[in-house]
Design a protein around this motif. Structure first.
Motif, PDB file in Angstrom:
ATOM      1  N   LEU A 138       0.837  -1.197   0.000  1.00  0.00           N
ATOM      2  CA  LEU A 138       0.000   0.000   0.000  1.00  0.00           C
ATOM      3  C   LEU A 138       0.871   1.246   0.000  1.00  0.00           C
ATOM      4  O   LEU A 138       2.059   1.193   0.335  1.00  0.00           O
ATOM      5  N   LEU A 149      -4.420   0.872  -1.365  1.00  0.00           N
ATOM      6  CA  LEU A 149      -3.834  -0.443  -1.639  1.00  0.00           C
ATOM      7  C   LEU A 149      -3.323  -0.469  -3.071  1.00  0.00           C
ATOM      8  O   LEU A 149      -3.985   0.038  -3.986  1.00  0.00           O
ATOM      9  N   ARG A 204      -6.125  -7.344   4.099  1.00  0.00           N
ATOM     10  CA  ARG A 204      -5.825  -6.330   3.085  1.00  0.00           C
ATOM     11  C   ARG A 204      -6.991  -5.363   2.914  1.00  0.00           C
ATOM     12  O   ARG A 204      -7.594  -5.263   1.838  1.00  0.00           O
TER      13      ARG A 204
END
Ligand SMILES: [Zn+2]
Length: 276
Positions: free
Chosen positions: A39, A274, A145
């Motif tokens: 990220l 991300l 995530r």
């Protein structure tokens, strides 16, 4: 846990902020989070843009009276550093509340109405929020995530936007609070945030009474807004917290401060996305 998370467990979780400069734009990154390679994140400063005073120079606020052409050029400069296009980003129209927007690819290039936090698990959907004293909160679950960014002034603290954002990550995206990393970005500190007692009383309705919330000096009351946010993060089950310890009003050379500049100033950006 992911590699990055595992590597952090036994290390100092109060790693200091990294001050970086690229193409004239100055920004900070959290030392711990900078080691995550999936990220991009930054707390931008006011340095490196094209706006004239009192918005000099990297103002990202469209609604503060600045020239819109300059604001757009500032966005282009800031986002390109992290490999993002302006029309990829999602922003909230911030109203000092506690509503959280869950966003994905379909929301790219939009402003989400009336919310003060965004969460996503979609790569390539950078979240961009704007600040001038209120507290930026960055959240990341390295296993799931998923990310979130929230905006908390005293009204947002009273509404507990922090708790609402953690809850959105947990309930809507399947994150686990005990593996969520949280960063507290540049915001007005207890050194500079003098308030009336009624503000402290209002915030305390949404926050366990804590010695860090306020301090008294010569009859004056100062609110520790980042301290309130920390307490609310902990109450939401998040213990992995990095605090920037950067006061916007103490560092008005680098950040916009609504309080110090008496309401006529710009907004700096906090970005998290991300990578695809
Ligand atoms: Zn200060």
């Amino acid at each position: 846990m992911g590699d990055w998370a595992a590597s952090q467990v036994n290390e100092d979780r109060n790693l200091s902020m990294l001050r970086e400069c690229a193409d004239g734009v100055v920004y900070y990154r959290f030392g711990g989070l900078s080691q995550a390679n999936d990220l991009a994140h930054a707390a931008l400063t006011r340095i490196g843009g094209v706006s004239a005073p009192p918005y000099a120079t990297l103002n990202l606020g469209h609604t503060v009276g600045d020239d819109i052409g300059a604001v757009e050029e500032n966005h282009r400069r800031a986002l390109s550093l992290f490999g993002f296009e302006v029309d990829q980003t999602v922003s909230p129209y911030q109203v000092h509340g506690a509503r959280v927007g869950l966003v994905g690819r379909a929301h790219r290039g939009t402003v989400q109405p009336s919310c003060d936090a965004l969460v996503t698990d979609t790569p390539g959907v950078p979240l961009l929020l704007r600040f001038a004293d209120c507290v930026p909160i960055l959240l990341y679950d390295p296993v799931r995530r998923a990310i979130g960014v929230a905006h908390a002034g005293w009204r947002g603290a009273m509404a507990n936007v922090v708790g609402a954002t953690v809850r959105a990550l947990v309930e809507r995206l399947g994150c686990e609070p005990d593996r969520v990393w949280a960063g507290i970005g540049p915001a007005i500190g207890p050194c500079c945030y003098e308030v009336e007692a009624d503000v402290v009383a209002a915030v305390q309705t949404a926050c366990p009474v804590d010695a860090r919330i306020s301090r008294q000096a010569a009859g004056r009351t100062f609110l520790d807004l980042p301290g309130v946010v920390r307490t609310q993060l902990q109450a939401a089950g998040v213990s992995w917290i990095e605090d920037s310890n950067l006061c916007t009003a103490c560092h008005v050379d680098e950040f916009f401060s609504h309080r110090l500049e008496r309401g006529t100033t710009g907004r700096f950006g906090v970005l998290m996305g991300l990578l695809e």
